[in-house]
Scaffold this motif. Structure first.
Motif, mmCIF file in Angstrom:
data_model
loop_
_atom_site.group_PDB
_atom_site.id
_atom_site.type_symbol
_atom_site.label_atom_id
_atom_site.label_comp_id
_atom_site.label_asym_id
_atom_site.label_seq_id
_atom_site.Cartn_x
_atom_site.Cartn_y
_atom_site.Cartn_z
ATOM 1 N N GLY A 165 0.806 -1.214 0.000
ATOM 2 C CA GLY A 165 0.000 0.000 0.000
ATOM 3 C C GLY A 165 0.839 1.263 0.000
ATOM 4 N N TYR A 166 1.979 1.231 0.667
ATOM 5 C CA TYR A 166 2.886 2.375 0.696
ATOM 6 C C TYR A 166 3.395 2.682 -0.717
ATOM 7 C CZ TYR A 166 3.042 0.847 5.593
ATOM 8 O OH TYR A 166 2.710 0.465 6.860
ATOM 9 N N LEU A 167 3.653 1.618 -1.482
ATOM 10 C CA LEU A 167 4.127 1.774 -2.858
ATOM 11 C C LEU A 167 3.062 2.451 -3.712
ATOM 12 C CD1 LEU A 167 6.243 1.223 -5.054
ATOM 13 C CD2 LEU A 167 5.233 -1.059 -5.345
ATOM 14 N N THR A 168 1.813 2.075 -3.525
ATOM 15 C CA THR A 168 0.717 2.688 -4.282
ATOM 16 C C THR A 168 0.666 4.185 -4.045
ATOM 17 O OG1 THR A 168 -0.568 0.645 -4.087
ATOM 18 C CG2 THR A 168 -1.773 2.642 -4.699
ATOM 19 N N VAL A 169 0.802 4.595 -2.779
ATOM 20 C CA VAL A 169 0.795 6.022 -2.445
ATOM 21 C C VAL A 169 1.915 6.750 -3.180
ATOM 22 C CG1 VAL A 169 1.091 7.711 -0.597
ATOM 23 C CG2 VAL A 169 -0.264 5.658 -0.185
ATOM 24 N N CYS A 170 3.119 6.219 -3.108
ATOM 25 C CA CYS A 170 4.276 6.880 -3.720
ATOM 26 C C CYS A 170 4.180 6.902 -5.242
ATOM 27 C CB CYS A 170 5.572 6.199 -3.272
ATOM 28 S SG CYS A 170 5.955 6.449 -1.528
ATOM 29 N N GLN A 171 3.693 5.824 -5.845
ATOM 30 C CA GLN A 171 3.565 5.785 -7.301
ATOM 31 C C GLN A 171 2.568 6.829 -7.795
ATOM 32 O OE1 GLN A 171 2.616 1.609 -7.796
ATOM 33 N NE2 GLN A 171 4.697 1.129 -8.484
ATOM 34 N N GLU A 172 1.509 7.062 -7.032
ATOM 35 C CA GLU A 172 0.491 8.017 -7.448
ATOM 36 C C GLU A 172 0.890 9.456 -7.169
ATOM 37 O OE1 GLU A 172 -3.550 7.309 -6.406
ATOM 38 O OE2 GLU A 172 -3.437 5.151 -6.743
ATOM 39 N N TYR A 173 1.553 9.710 -6.047
ATOM 40 C CA TYR A 173 1.816 11.084 -5.636
ATOM 41 C C TYR A 173 3.267 11.507 -5.800
ATOM 42 C CZ TYR A 173 -2.931 11.456 -3.955
ATOM 43 O OH TYR A 173 -4.310 11.513 -3.895
ATOM 44 N N LEU A 174 4.190 10.557 -5.963
ATOM 45 C CA LEU A 174 5.603 10.873 -6.206
ATOM 46 C C LEU A 174 6.112 10.026 -7.370
ATOM 47 C CD1 LEU A 174 6.895 10.879 -2.495
ATOM 48 C CD2 LEU A 174 6.255 12.878 -3.865
ATOM 49 N N PRO A 175 5.515 10.181 -8.550
ATOM 50 C CA PRO A 175 5.860 9.298 -9.668
ATOM 51 C C PRO A 175 7.302 9.421 -10.146
ATOM 52 C CG PRO A 175 4.516 11.145 -10.412
ATOM 53 C CD PRO A 175 4.503 11.195 -8.923
ATOM 54 N N ASP A 176 7.959 10.543 -9.829
ATOM 55 C CA ASP A 176 9.342 10.736 -10.283
ATOM 56 C C ASP A 176 10.371 10.231 -9.273
ATOM 57 O OD1 ASP A 176 8.463 11.981 -12.631
ATOM 58 O OD2 ASP A 176 8.352 13.944 -11.651
ATOM 59 N N ALA A 177 9.908 9.623 -8.200
ATOM 60 C CA ALA A 177 10.829 9.099 -7.188
ATOM 61 C C ALA A 177 11.638 7.929 -7.734
ATOM 62 C CB ALA A 177 10.049 8.656 -5.952
ATOM 63 N N THR A 178 12.771 7.665 -7.079
ATOM 64 C CA THR A 178 13.552 6.456 -7.362
ATOM 65 C C THR A 178 13.031 5.349 -6.459
ATOM 66 O OG1 THR A 178 15.519 7.757 -7.927
ATOM 67 C CG2 THR A 178 15.868 5.441 -7.331
ATOM 68 N N PHE A 179 12.587 4.239 -7.050
ATOM 69 C CA PHE A 179 12.013 3.131 -6.282
ATOM 70 C C PHE A 179 13.059 2.034 -6.131
ATOM 71 C CE2 PHE A 179 8.456 5.448 -8.022
ATOM 72 C CZ PHE A 179 7.559 5.484 -6.953
ATOM 73 N N THR A 180 13.336 1.654 -4.885
ATOM 74 C CA THR A 180 14.448 0.740 -4.617
ATOM 75 C C THR A 180 14.020 -0.648 -4.164
ATOM 76 O OG1 THR A 180 14.583 1.718 -2.400
ATOM 77 C CG2 THR A 180 16.090 2.584 -4.078
#
Length: 304
Positions: free
Chosen positions: A122-137
């Motif tokens: 669920g945390y990933l869903t939040v970040c993908q929607e609201y911080l799409p330019d983040a680096t995902f590790t």
């Protein structure tokens, strides 16, 4: 300290959660990058197994812990009430409302900073929607797996680490901003501050004590010098027009009060514009001003 139970979606509207999310707008990340992490069942987060692993890689960079219903918790705020004493499930699907409120809070806190999102589920869903330019590790759905932690360390290599004194000053001022609901509360922590004590930390400037930062709930209790600073800022004041001779201030003795005071707030008592005491509010500001009976403030220190 009373536990804050946040076991259903209605917890999003608890006064403590709404106040926390609103006051996070006053806080600012420090450094070149923000690392977003999932919350843990154990509080404070840094005492949990997962966060002990995370901090081996993230020491010296700004961490933001994603959590519902509070939205976001910067690492430096994890000892502060109510974030250090709430119970919530850390598994399961997130509702659309949780994703929206948490995502908006995180997005506003992060601002223009670069972001590394070390999250799953669920945390990933939040970040993908609201911080799409983040680096995902986290690529395997397990944030503490060797592969995920290796990805996090690699992503952090290009960023500078902050010194411990810089991080401590930022923590002290962040707590002050949150507690007194203004960025001007930075004035409570001067550049030449000192901290004394092991658990309850005494905030000093020279030989004068400004306040005590309490270990149990992570908030300040003011000394007279802190009251003077707070009065100069212009918040949490209670005005009287008589000579105070006891450590209990009753509502009928209050001439006026800062309207945004809520029970348990730290307040400064003034008479003819001068600070005469500090203490903890028992009533709201409006109740103090309009009340005809009852205790308004439990006075901690007063000038004779």
């Amino acid at each position: 300290m009373i536990k804050v139970l946040c076991t259903t979606e209605t917890s999003l509207n608890r006064p403590e959660a709404r106040r926390w999310r609103e006051r996070m707008k006053l806080l600012e990340p420090q450094g070149d990058v923000v690392v977003v992490l999932p919350c843990s069942m154990r509080k404070p987060y840094s005492a949990s197994k997962s966060h002990r692993i995370f901090t081996q890689a993230t020491k010296g960079v700004q961490e933001a812990i994603l959590t519902s219903p509070f939205g976001v918790c910067p690492r430096e705020m994890e000892q502060t009430y109510p974030i250090q004493s709430y119970d919530v499930s850390t598994v399961g699907d997130w509702s659309r409302e949780e994703i929206k409120l948490t995502g908006e809070c995180l997005q506003e806190y992060v601002g223009d900073h670069e972001v590394i999102a070390h999250v799953a589920h669920g945390y990933l869903t939040v970040c993908q929607e609201y911080l799409p330019d983040a680096t995902f590790t986290c690529k395997d759905g397990r944030t503490i797996s060797p592969e995920s932690m290796a990805n996090l360390r690699i992503a952090l290599k290009e960023y500078n680490r902050m010194k411990s004194h810089t991080r401590q000053l930022h923590m002290l001022r962040s707590v002050a901003r949150y507690q007194f609901n203004t960025t001007a509360a930075d004035q409570l922590v001067p550049d030449d501050y000192q901290l004394r004590g092991r658990f309850d930390r005494r905030l000093m400037q020279g030989d004068e004590q400004i306040a005590v930062l309490h270990h149990d709930y992570g908030l300040y209790s003011l000394n007279i010098k802190g009251g003077v600073i707070l009065n100069n800022i212009g918040v949490n004041w209670v005005e009287i027009d008589f000579e105070m001779k006891t450590n209990t201030l009753f509502a009928p003795g209050v001439v006026d009060a800062y309207p945004n005071i809520i029970p348990k707030d730290e307040v400064v008592i003034i008479r003819k514009g001068e600070v005469v005491g500090v203490g903890k509010a028992v009533m709201s500001g409006n109740e103090m001003k309009n009340g005809e009976k009852g205790v308004a403030v439990r006075v901690r220190h007063r000038l004779n």
